[in-house]
Design an enzyme around this catalytic site. Sequence first.
Site, PDB file in Angstrom:
ATOM      1  N   LYS A 136      -8.259 103.462  93.242  1.00 55.30           N
ATOM      2  CA  LYS A 136      -8.051 102.835  91.927  1.00 55.30           C
ATOM      3  C   LYS A 136      -9.328 103.005  91.114  1.00 55.30           C
ATOM      4  O   LYS A 136     -10.407 102.648  91.579  1.00 55.30           O
ATOM      5  CB  LYS A 136      -7.763 101.338  92.152  1.00 55.30           C
ATOM      6  CG  LYS A 136      -7.221 100.623  90.957  1.00 55.30           C
ATOM      7  CD  LYS A 136      -6.740  99.226  91.391  1.00 55.30           C
ATOM      8  CE  LYS A 136      -6.722  98.260  90.245  1.00 55.30           C
ATOM      9  NZ  LYS A 136      -6.381  96.900  90.684  1.00 55.30           N
ATOM     10  N   ARG A 165      -0.607  83.779  86.649  1.00 57.24           N
ATOM     11  CA  ARG A 165      -0.635  83.454  85.220  1.00 57.24           C
ATOM     12  C   ARG A 165       0.791  83.306  84.717  1.00 57.24           C
ATOM     13  O   ARG A 165       1.162  82.325  84.124  1.00 57.24           O
ATOM     14  CB  ARG A 165      -1.353  84.549  84.425  1.00 57.24           C
ATOM     15  CG  ARG A 165      -2.850  84.511  84.590  1.00 57.24           C
ATOM     16  CD  ARG A 165      -3.473  85.790  84.187  1.00 57.24           C
ATOM     17  NE  ARG A 165      -2.859  86.891  84.924  1.00 57.24           N
ATOM     18  CZ  ARG A 165      -3.310  88.121  84.960  1.00 57.24           C
ATOM     19  NH1 ARG A 165      -4.363  88.438  84.246  1.00 57.24           N
ATOM     20  NH2 ARG A 165      -2.727  89.058  85.665  1.00 57.24           N
ATOM     21  N   SER A 193      -8.408  91.113  83.181  1.00 56.56           N
ATOM     22  CA  SER A 193      -9.510  92.086  83.097  1.00 56.56           C
ATOM     23  C   SER A 193      -9.074  93.300  82.280  1.00 56.56           C
ATOM     24  O   SER A 193      -9.855  93.847  81.506  1.00 56.56           O
ATOM     25  CB  SER A 193      -9.922  92.544  84.493  1.00 56.56           C
ATOM     26  OG  SER A 193     -10.391  91.467  85.238  1.00 56.56           O
TER      27      SER A 193
HETATM   28  O1  PNS Z   1      -7.504  91.675  91.194  1.00 56.41           O
HETATM   29  P1  PNS Z   1      -6.502  92.512  91.936  1.00 56.41           P
HETATM   30  O2  PNS Z   1      -6.625  93.975  91.523  1.00 56.41           O
HETATM   31  O3  PNS Z   1      -5.087  92.010  91.788  1.00 56.41           O
HETATM   32  O4  PNS Z   1      -6.907  92.414  93.499  1.00 56.41           O
HETATM   33  C1  PNS Z   1      -6.189  93.116  94.467  1.00 56.41           C
HETATM   34  C2  PNS Z   1      -6.811  92.957  95.863  1.00 56.41           C
HETATM   35  C3  PNS Z   1      -8.228  93.511  95.891  1.00 56.41           C
HETATM   36  C4  PNS Z   1      -6.821  91.501  96.259  1.00 56.41           C
HETATM   37  C5  PNS Z   1      -5.867  93.757  96.828  1.00 56.41           C
HETATM   38  O5  PNS Z   1      -5.720  95.060  96.341  1.00 56.41           O
HETATM   39  C6  PNS Z   1      -6.365  93.791  98.262  1.00 56.41           C
HETATM   40  O6  PNS Z   1      -6.246  92.827  98.970  1.00 56.41           O
HETATM   41  N1  PNS Z   1      -6.926  94.937  98.654  1.00 56.41           N
HETATM   42  C7  PNS Z   1      -7.458  95.131  99.994  1.00 56.41           C
HETATM   43  C8  PNS Z   1      -6.585  96.118 100.783  1.00 56.41           C
HETATM   44  C9  PNS Z   1      -5.384  95.407 101.370  1.00 56.41           C
HETATM   45  O7  PNS Z   1      -5.499  94.514 102.167  1.00 56.41           O
HETATM   46  N2  PNS Z   1      -4.202  95.880 100.937  1.00 56.41           N
HETATM   47  C10 PNS Z   1      -2.944  95.362 101.408  1.00 56.41           C
HETATM   48  C11 PNS Z   1      -2.398  94.314 100.488  1.00 56.41           C
HETATM   49  S1  PNS Z   1      -0.748  93.909 100.944  1.00 56.41           S
END
Ligand code: PNS
Length: 157
Positions: free
Chosen positions: A41, A89, A127
């Site tokens: 990303k 939200r 963001s």
């Molecule tokens: O602020 P965001 O972009 O909604 O955060 C997303 C985040 C970082 C919490 C999520 O992408 C995450 O937990 N990433 C770590 C990798 C992971 O565990 N992925 C499986 C999620 S089901």
Amino acid sequence: MRTAIYPGSFDPITNGHLDIIHRALKVFDRIIIAVGINNEKKSVFPAEARVRMIQTATRGLNVEVDSFNCLLIDYARKKKCRIILRSFRALSDFDYEFQMALLNRKMYPSLEVVFLMPGQENLYLSSSAVKEFARKGGDIKGLVPGTVYKSILSGFR
Ligand code: PNS
């Protein structure tokens, strides 16, 4: 001592995130704010900059600011923490949050995911919206913590 992990991209941290952190500190003793590094990303701010901005914005609060580059459940295990904090939200957040919470709990059954809602004044904040505004020259004062306002602007100009 009750600790929760608040994971997110925080690209960048907004007043909406800060609102959640302040609310969470009424429920938990300590929050680990964990910046997720996702190489697939594209982020505007490098993880170290995101961590620094959060540290500045949360100075004086009982938080630890960290980053992680693995599955969230593995990070939670490493930190010996079983509570994940996320926020809602609007209904549009629901599907993604619901799926992520249930999948994470399936993989790590003793995990609990707790959701908090921001105040109404921050309901519209994200963001992505802040970045879009800043990129096109909009004034993002009041949308992000004052102490990180300048670094966010310099990230775009
Ligand atoms: O602020 P965001 O972009 O909604 O955060 C997303 C985040 C970082 C919490 C999520 O992408 C995450 O937990 N990433 C770590 C990798 C992971 O565990 N992925 C499986 C999620 S089901």
